[in-house]
Write an enzyme that holds these catalytic residues in place. Structure first.
Site, PDB file in Angstrom:
ATOM      1  N   TYR A 100      25.714 -21.026 -45.007  1.00 12.35           N
ATOM      2  CA  TYR A 100      25.006 -21.206 -43.749  1.00 12.35           C
ATOM      3  C   TYR A 100      24.284 -22.551 -43.753  1.00 12.35           C
ATOM      4  CZ  TYR A 100      25.420 -16.160 -42.732  1.00 12.35           C
ATOM      5  OH  TYR A 100      25.883 -14.892 -42.467  1.00 12.35           O
ATOM      6  N   TYR A 139      30.099 -14.616 -49.497  1.00 14.70           N
ATOM      7  CA  TYR A 139      29.081 -15.327 -50.269  1.00 14.70           C
ATOM      8  C   TYR A 139      28.267 -14.337 -51.108  1.00 14.70           C
ATOM      9  CZ  TYR A 139      26.108 -13.901 -46.300  1.00 14.70           C
ATOM     10  OH  TYR A 139      25.464 -13.188 -45.328  1.00 14.70           O
ATOM     11  N   ARG A 149      28.863 -10.565 -49.985  1.00 18.28           N
ATOM     12  CA  ARG A 149      28.976 -10.053 -48.632  1.00 18.28           C
ATOM     13  C   ARG A 149      30.378 -10.322 -48.110  1.00 18.28           C
ATOM     14  NH1 ARG A 149      26.161  -8.948 -44.097  1.00 18.28           N
ATOM     15  NH2 ARG A 149      27.414  -7.144 -44.628  1.00 18.28           N
ATOM     16  N   HIS A 152      31.955 -11.842 -42.227  1.00 14.28           N
ATOM     17  CA  HIS A 152      31.323 -11.191 -41.073  1.00 14.28           C
ATOM     18  C   HIS A 152      30.736 -12.231 -40.129  1.00 14.28           C
ATOM     19  CE1 HIS A 152      27.970 -11.818 -43.873  1.00 14.28           C
ATOM     20  NE2 HIS A 152      27.169 -11.816 -42.813  1.00 14.28           N
ATOM     21  N   HIS A 154      27.643 -12.383 -37.176  1.00 23.31           N
ATOM     22  CA  HIS A 154      26.499 -11.706 -36.561  1.00 23.31           C
ATOM     23  C   HIS A 154      26.562 -11.859 -35.040  1.00 23.31           C
ATOM     24  CE1 HIS A 154      24.343 -11.294 -40.436  1.00 23.31           C
ATOM     25  NE2 HIS A 154      24.894 -12.469 -40.726  1.00 23.31           N
TER      26      HIS A 154
END
Length: 229
Positions: A100, A139, A149, A152, A154
């Site tokens: 991110y 990640y 994780r 995905h 959000h």
């Protein structure tokens, strides 16, 4: 509106360790919304730009973002199947390497100067939305030993006011990490499939990007699981 806990993850799910810290220790007390909270103001709907839905272009700094392009589209509906128009949808995600653009993310993976990782759009009169983006990478996140994780995206949905905000996640079909992820596994088993985007050849753009359908239902027997408010 009363939350149907047969569709949504519990506030306390010990395998998801952060819920041990943030789950309420006492029963929740419902608070009625005032007229102002129910009627406005509208947040950000009129500020959506022409490229905001296209994450492959809205963060470009001179080149193409790295990774597999995907299209994510679907409809937002109520429990009766009626489309919900003028719903602001915002998404955010990691880049193809699982990173991110945020100071709190110090994962040892490369940043992509051509990928911002966020987008927004407003549903049309048929409740339809569409995003063009990059398939996010997995990640590590430290919840348990060797925890990763799954891929995905959000989703945040805003109706007429900030009090109506709902947040959920879309997963990619076939991801082997889903079986190990306590956030996904914390969702009641019957509702987990509603969090997984469905591959669609109709949405796929020939020679350019695979397409996935992720329909969002706000309430009722088939409602999408949402994070706790």
């Amino acid at each position: 509106m009363t939350r149907d806990w047969s569709s949504h993850p519990p506030l306390l799910y010990p395998p998801y360790r952060s819920t041990l810290l943030r789950a309420p220790k006492k029963p929740l007390v419902p608070l009625s919304h005032s007229l102002m909270e129910r009627s406005g103001p509208v947040y950000g709907h009129e500020a959506v730009g022409p490229l905001d839905h296209d994450l492959t272009r809205n963060g470009r700094c001179g080149g193409e973002p790295l990774g597999e392009r995907i299209i994510v589209s679907g409809h937002v509906r109520d429990e009766a199947g009626r489309p919900l128009r003028s719903t602001l949808i915002e998404i955010w995600q990691a880049n193809a390497a699982g990173r991110y653009i945020h100071k709190a993310d110090q994962h040892d993976a490369p940043l992509d100067p051509n990928f911002f990782g966020g987008g927004r759009c407003v549903t049309d009169d048929n409740g339809h939305y569409r995003f063009l983006t990059i398939k996010p990478g997995a990640y590590p996140w430290g919840n348990h030993p060797n925890a990763w994780r799954p891929n995905h995206i959000h989703f945040s949905l805003l109706g007429p006011t900030i009090a109506s905000r709902l947040v959920t996640q879309m997963y990619v079909p076939g991801d082997p990490l889903l079986a190990q992820d306590p956030i996904f596994q914390g969702t009641p088993e019957k509702a987990r499939a509603r969090l997984i985007g469905e591959f669609s050849l109709d949405v796929t753009q020939e020679g350019f990007a695979l397409g996935f359908v992720f329909d969002i239902v706000l309430s009722g027997a088939t409602e999408t699981p949402f994070e706790a408010p």
